[in-house]
Structures are given as structure tokens and as C-alpha cells.
Design a protein around this motif. Structure first.
Motif, PDB file in Angstrom:
ATOM      1  N   GLN A 156       1.761  43.290   4.645  1.00  0.00           N
ATOM      2  CA  GLN A 156       3.105  43.388   5.217  1.00  0.00           C
ATOM      3  C   GLN A 156       4.185  43.112   4.173  1.00  0.00           C
ATOM      4  N   GLU A 160       8.143  38.656  11.902  1.00  0.00           N
ATOM      5  CA  GLU A 160       6.992  38.840  11.023  1.00  0.00           C
ATOM      6  C   GLU A 160       5.762  38.108  11.554  1.00  0.00           C
ATOM      7  N   TYR A 177       0.016  52.981   7.542  1.00  0.00           N
ATOM      8  CA  TYR A 177       1.444  52.730   7.732  1.00  0.00           C
ATOM      9  C   TYR A 177       2.213  54.039   7.938  1.00  0.00           C
TER      10      TYR A 177
END
Length: 333
Positions: free
Chosen positions: A186, A309, A217
Motif C-alpha cells: 500500500q 489506511e 491494483y
């Protein structure tokens, strides 16, 4: 004014956290109390680390008016309960990863922190190392070009470590080691994957001893992550872009990277007063200092490890566990 810390749990990682904290200025950080479920352990811990107050319960720690923020170093299944207790008593919280056992718990905890207007952060310490901050700038400045691939194998022989192999301790590599591999993916791609494919190997208790996953992604890039509690893996992270790549050595606590130009860059750690249980634990100083800055600036989350996150990471962990068949009691609630 020094940030006044309380420590929840007198275990190995709490010892290491205080060793890292001790490398920072006493004018900025002060440990005022420790709480554990066993008063004897709390007293021993307090004596070693020269902490004035020791409590035999987390409730007592939560009610101490001198404590400003609590570091939670307890086992995974206790994070949610202790976190809610501390927030409910007006304490800011730095909680060891994984933040909670699943996304559902994590969202409740984060929502409660926002409601109370208190700081809460999942202790993904890796991101606060100078090496990570450097890599972030290299990516943002376009030095690597568009990120296309991340490779992160992470494994040790942990077959005799209960917190990895016992379901009641929130065991398994997805929560314990996987959080590191996911967070670095990430860190590189900066948005949630659009698809996940995972395989794993479970023990007789239903905890995963090994896992491999492919995260795809939106830009077509892929991250290949792997965890193992059975054997030592390469334990480096490689971020590959259209213009070059960066390798992060000992990527979960990295002092050294190999930059795009092929040269090593190193940011040496200071040595703490006590011997640590885990490698490079003095680096826990970086996340502690970030917490202090955020709280003194009136912020309730850190830009490098935001609430969103934490939810993304928890969601990825949930999906991987679902695909390989790891189910905790917390998932059934």
C-alpha cells in the motif's frame, strides 16, 4: 511539555517500545504508568524501566489522570477491548498491529476515536523509519516512474511461538506477518487493490502457517506477498517501477535500502539502554515521535498511517483469510 505515556501490557514488545522511547528526549516523552493483568509482572516491568506507577489491571491504567496516551502491546484479540476502554476514559491510543482482529472491529474502534476527538493510530512502525520516508519521496517525485510490481516475502521459523499458532491468541501469519507485507504494498501503490487471489496452509487449529497472495491494483500493477511461520524467507521488499526499482532490506524495520542508482543508503539506529527482544526495536522511536507531534498539533490521526489506511489493510487481511479459510470467533459476532 512531555507526552505522558501509559503502557498496556508488560510483554516483550512493550519492553522494546520503551527501549526505543528511551532514545528520545525526556523533555518530549515521559512514561508515567504501566498496567498488566498480573500486578507482579507490572511491578517487575516498572522497576526495570523506572516507571513510578504499576497497576494490576487495564481499568486502573485507563483511570489514571496523569496518563495522556496509552501504548497497547497486548495480544491481538485484546486490542479492541483495551482500545475502547482507553478511548472511553479520554486517552489517546497507539495500538500494536494488527489494529483489531478484523475490519468490523477496526471500524468501530476508529469511529469511536473520531467521536471522542482522540488520537488513534495503528503502530505500523515501519513507515516512520527514515528509509521509508525516503522511499515515499522517491515514489512521489516520480524517480521510479509508475509503480508496476511489488514483491514481499516475509518468513521465519515460528512454529514454536504460541501467538502465531494458537487460535485463541489471534494466531496466523496473515495478522502477524501479513500486515507488514500488505502495508508496504500500500505504501507503494497508495490505493486499494481491485482484486486479491490467495492460497494458504493451515495448522490443526485453523491458523495459517503460510500464505501467498497476488494483489492486483487499478493501474494493472501487482503485488506478490508471501508469509511463512515455517521457514526463513528473503525478507526484503522490492518496489519496481517503469524507471527503476528500490529494494528495502529487512523491510519491516529497515535501516538500509538499495536506491534506484544501485547504491546503498543507510540510516543507522541509536542503541537503547536495554537489550531488545526483536531486531532494530530502537526504531520504535520514530512512530512514538510521530505520535507526539500529531497530538501536540491537535491532529487525531497520522498522515503516514491514516484511519482509512488501517481499514484498507484490515479489509485486505479479511479477504485473504476468507479465501484460505481462517475464521476467528470475532468474525462470527
Amino acid at each position: 511539555m512531555a507526552l505522558r505515556w501509559g503502557i498496556a501490557s508488560a510483554g516483550k514488545i512493550s519492553h522494546d517500545f520503551l527501549t526505543g522511547l528511551g532514545t528520545l528526549s525526556a523533555e518530549d516523552h515521559k512514561v508515567v504508568a504501566v498496567g498488566a493483568r498480573d500486578l507482579g509482572r507490572a511491578k517487575d516491568f516498572a522497576k526495570l524501566h523506572e516507571i513510578r506507577k504499576a497497576y494490576g489491571s487495564y481499568d486502573e491504567l485507563a483511570k489514571d489522570p496523569e496518563v495522556e496516551i496509552v501504548y497497547i502491546g497486548a495480544l491481538n484479540p485484546q486490542h479492541y477491548e483495551i482500545g475502547m476502554l482507553m478511548l472511553n476514559n479520554g486517552k489517546h491510543v497507539l495500538c500494536e498491529k494488527p489494529l483489531c482482529m478484523n475490519e468490523k472491529q477496526a471500524k468501530k474502534l476508529l469511529d469511536f476515536a473520531e467521536q471522542k476527538k482522540l488520537f488513534l493510530m495503528e503502530a505500523v512502525w515501519s513507515r516512520y523509519f527514515p528509509s521509508y520516508q525516503y522511499v515515499r519521496k522517491q515514489i512521489e517525485n516520480g524517480v521510479l516512474g509508475e509503480i508496476k510490481e511489488v514483491r514481499v516475502p516475509f518468513g521465519f521459523d515460528l512454529t514454536n511461538v504460541d501467538r502465531l499458532t494458537k487460535k485463541t491468541m489471534g494466531g496466523g501469519t496473515v495478522l502477524d506477518l501479513g500486515v507488514y507485507t500488505i502495508q508496504v504494498s500500500q505504501w507503494a501503490f497508495r490505493e486499494p487493490p481491485k482484486s486479491i487471489k490467495a492460497t494458504g496452509e493451515l495448522n490443526e487449529e485453523g491458523c495459517d502457517l503460510a500464505m501467498k497472495a497476488e494483489l492486483t491494483y487499478p493501474n494493472g500493477g501487482k503485488s506478490f506477498i508471501e508469509t511463512s511461520a515455517k521457514s526463513v524467507l528473503d525478507n526484503t521488499a522490492t518496489i519496481i517501477g517503469t524507471k527503476g526499482q528500490i529494494t528495502i532490506k529487512q523491510f519491516w524495520c529497515s535501516e538500509t535500502i538499495i536506491d534506484v542508482d544501485g547504491k546503498e543508503k543507510t540510516w543507522a539506529l541509536p542503541k537503547g539502554k536495554h537489550k531488545t527482544n526483536f531486531i532494530n526495536s530502537e526504531g520504535l522511536r520514530y512512530e512514538a515521535e510521530e505520535v507526539r507531534k500529531c497530538i501536540r498539533d491537535g491532529r487525531t490521526e497520522s498522515e503516514s498511517m491514516s484511519h482509512n489506511e488501517s481499514l484498507v489493510i484490515a479489509r485486505i487481511q479479511d479477504e485473504i483469510r476468507k479465501q484460505i479459510g481462517v475464521v476467528f470467533e470475532e468474525d462470527k459476532l
